[in-house]
Structures are given as structure tokens and as C-alpha cells.
Design a protein around this motif. Sequence first.
Motif, short mmCIF file in Angstrom:
data_model
loop_
_atom_site.label_atom_id
_atom_site.label_comp_id
_atom_site.label_asym_id
_atom_site.label_seq_id
_atom_site.Cartn_x
_atom_site.Cartn_y
_atom_site.Cartn_z
N UNK A 42 7.14 9.37 -3.29
CA UNK A 42 7.83 8.34 -3.42
C UNK A 42 7.28 7.59 -4.45
N UNK A 43 8.35 6.63 -5.11
CA UNK A 43 8.10 6.07 -6.43
C UNK A 43 7.20 4.71 -6.14
N UNK A 44 7.03 4.25 -4.88
CA UNK A 44 6.48 2.89 -4.81
C UNK A 44 5.30 3.09 -3.56
N UNK A 45 4.04 3.91 -3.87
CA UNK A 45 3.25 4.06 -2.67
C UNK A 45 2.28 2.92 -2.76
N UNK A 46 1.72 2.62 -1.68
CA UNK A 46 0.74 1.91 -1.35
C UNK A 46 -0.38 2.72 -0.34
N UNK A 47 -1.46 2.83 -1.17
CA UNK A 47 -2.53 3.66 -0.50
C UNK A 47 -3.95 3.32 -0.68
N UNK A 48 -4.71 3.80 0.17
CA UNK A 48 -6.43 3.78 0.07
C UNK A 48 -6.98 5.11 0.12
N UNK A 49 -7.95 5.42 -0.75
CA UNK A 49 -8.69 6.43 -0.77
C UNK A 49 -7.96 7.94 -0.86
N UNK A 50 -6.79 7.91 -1.36
CA UNK A 50 -6.26 9.06 -1.49
C UNK A 50 -6.48 9.84 -2.76
N UNK A 51 -6.83 9.35 -3.98
CA UNK A 51 -7.63 10.24 -4.87
C UNK A 51 -8.63 11.06 -4.64
N UNK A 52 -9.38 10.57 -3.65
CA UNK A 52 -10.50 11.62 -3.08
C UNK A 52 -10.29 12.65 -2.43
N UNK A 53 -8.75 12.81 -2.15
CA UNK A 53 -8.03 13.98 -1.32
C UNK A 53 -7.72 15.10 -2.32
N UNK A 54 -7.73 14.88 -3.67
CA UNK A 54 -7.45 15.93 -4.53
C UNK A 54 -8.53 17.04 -4.38
N UNK A 55 -7.99 18.46 -4.66
CA UNK A 55 -8.88 19.60 -4.39
C UNK A 55 -10.01 19.94 -5.19
N UNK A 56 -10.09 18.73 -6.27
CA UNK A 56 -11.31 18.99 -7.41
C UNK A 56 -12.27 17.69 -6.96
N UNK A 57 -12.07 17.20 -6.00
CA UNK A 57 -12.89 15.96 -5.49
C UNK A 57 -14.19 16.32 -4.68
N UNK A 58 -15.00 15.53 -4.57
CA UNK A 58 -16.21 16.06 -3.96
C UNK A 58 -16.33 16.02 -2.28
N UNK A 59 -15.70 15.10 -1.65
CA UNK A 59 -15.63 14.90 -0.19
C UNK A 59 -14.37 15.71 0.10
N UNK A 60 -14.42 16.62 0.88
CA UNK A 60 -13.42 17.41 1.43
C UNK A 60 -12.89 16.87 2.89
N UNK A 61 -13.77 16.14 3.58
CA UNK A 61 -13.49 15.87 4.98
C UNK A 61 -13.54 14.54 5.03
N UNK A 62 -12.56 13.92 6.01
CA UNK A 62 -12.23 12.54 6.41
C UNK A 62 -12.56 12.39 7.90
N UNK A 63 -12.90 11.20 8.03
CA UNK A 63 -13.03 10.56 9.60
C UNK A 63 -12.00 9.87 10.15
N UNK A 64 -10.97 9.68 9.63
CA UNK A 64 -9.89 9.18 10.13
C UNK A 64 -8.61 8.87 9.22
N UNK A 65 -7.26 8.98 9.72
CA UNK A 65 -6.40 8.57 8.73
C UNK A 65 -5.49 7.31 9.53
N UNK A 66 -5.19 6.42 8.59
CA UNK A 66 -4.50 5.03 8.93
C UNK A 66 -3.11 5.00 8.37
N UNK A 67 -2.10 4.95 9.47
CA UNK A 67 -0.84 4.46 8.94
C UNK A 67 -0.56 2.92 9.36
N UNK A 68 -0.03 2.20 8.37
CA UNK A 68 0.13 0.84 8.78
C UNK A 68 1.32 0.25 8.22
N UNK A 69 1.76 -0.82 8.91
CA UNK A 69 2.89 -1.75 8.53
C UNK A 69 1.99 -2.71 7.56
N UNK A 70 2.86 -3.79 7.07
CA UNK A 70 2.24 -5.02 6.37
C UNK A 70 2.28 -4.80 4.97
#
Length: 320
Positions: A42-70
Amino acid sequence: MRNLLTDVAGLRVGHAQDDMIMSGVTVVTAAAPFVCGVHVMGGAPGTRETDLLAPDKLVEHVDALVLSGGSALGLDAASGVANALRAAGRGFDVGGQRVPIVPAAILFDLLNGGDKGWDVNPYAALGVRALESAGDGAGLGSVGAGTGATTATLKGGLGQASVRLDDGTTVAALVAVNALGSATVGETPHFWAAPWEIGTEFGGHGPALTYPQGRPAMKGASRNTTLGIIATDAALTQAQCTRLATAAHDGFARALVPSHTPMDGDLIFALSQGDRPAPDAALLGHAAAAVMARAIARGIYHATSDPRDSLPTYARRHGS
């Protein structure tokens, strides 16, 4: 198989909502961190910590995912979740300090009729409540992140669906449907996702006999975004999860018309929770797209009415 994201063994899903503000949060977690990728179309995203999920980034595992209104205010839900996980001893170890990795994405539901005149941002507390309620993940329609969602023609909602492939691999989807476009064909009860329906999971009406031409139904700009999570028990790398998320976007296009517009923040997280040998990548991607389309239709089908709704629910307009 319960047709839920938690059909992928080990996953836990929790929902929390505030009926006064007509908004909510959904959290996906597990007993241990899991591999995760993301793809935004989509052309209008609102996100947190999505850059670190790129395959070339250090951290490969996450503790939780959050979807929210607001809208952007809803990103505070991830702070509440991260704080609660840190208090429980969870997180990426950095020199003895625990830093929970909690990617998040938000949808815009600020104009849906709820009371948004809060003095304190409510989303951190909603995030904690959703995390604390995490379990079998039951919940469809007007719950969690789908509480205040809308589409162009009907009230939106939170959908889930799953499938087990012939080799035993499970693929499941969870989605908060707050689309610019519509999940149904014109004024009919037929879902765009009908060709992929299993049984009568969203009414069993089948495909439409005719399809409208010209401009599709659309709601106002900047009031949108459909957020999805695709999960599997196949053992995937972060790069493979990213490709799975990309393939799952086909499910958005099959179930919502139009989708991936400049006014949507359409996003899909893909996660691997398990150690099964991965099936053929094309088959896995096809399953992800089909199950995502089904989840979208189920979210609309199960939405429930509120007197303040600006749009009717599917049941109110079409029955079952």
C-alpha cells in the motif's frame, strides 16, 4: 483445524477492544521468538520495526506482532506489548539487557463513529490486554484490530482462515479488513473471494453471475489499510518469509477491489513457527494467497452491528 491462525501449532493470538472508541488491538505471539518477514504494497503504511525484518538485517526473530486501529496513535500498542514482554524476561539480549522485538502496523479508524476524545492514548493499555488474553485466538468480525474497521460498502472486521496441505503443512491467515474498496461484488451478497471459499465459511453464495464495469466503489482517502498475517509451520528463513508475504498479497487482490492503492497501507507479515520441511515455494505461496482471500471474506461476513456504525454489516444487508 478450527479455521484460525492458531491452527499453526504454538501460536497464540489475543484481542482487546474498547467499545466506546470503537477500536482495538490484536497480538500474535508464541512461547519463543519466531522467524518473520514483511511486505508492504500500500501507498500509505503506518508501521513500527518493519525495517529490521528485511532479509539482510541482524535480527531474524520477533517476540510478537501487533495489529492496531488508531492510525499512528495506535503504534503505542506495540510499546505496551514490548514493556509487558520485557517485564516477563522476553526480548533480544543486548549485553544483558532484554529488548523485545515487536513489529506493528496500524489502520485508520478515527472517523468511524466512536468517541476519540480521550485524554490519555488508550492503545498501550489495549496492547497489554491483548497480550494478556493471548490464547487459542478465537475471534472473528468486530473484535481486536477489526473492531472499528470499514470498507467502501460494508463494515469491516477481523478475519481468519487456515488450510492443511497434502503433505501436512499448515498455512493460516489473520487479517484486519479496513479497505478503500469492497469485499463484495456490487450490491450483491457475492464475495470477490468466492472461488476460494471452502464449504459455506462465508455464506456459500458462490461467484457472482455478472460483474460491474467502470469505477469500483471506494470510500474516502486516508481512511484505509488492510493488515494481514500469514503463518505456517514450515521451517522458513527470513528471506523465504518475505517471499511468502509477497505471495499472500495476491489474496488481497482476489478479495478486495480495488486493493494496494496509494490511499491504502496494505501490509502482510509472514511468520514461520515450526520445523516441518518446507513444501514447494510456489505451492506454499498459492496456499497463502487463497487462505488470505478467505480470511478477508470471513472478517466481513462475521462483523456485528453497533448503533453508531456508518455502514451496515454484511448480515444486516444480506442476511447469512
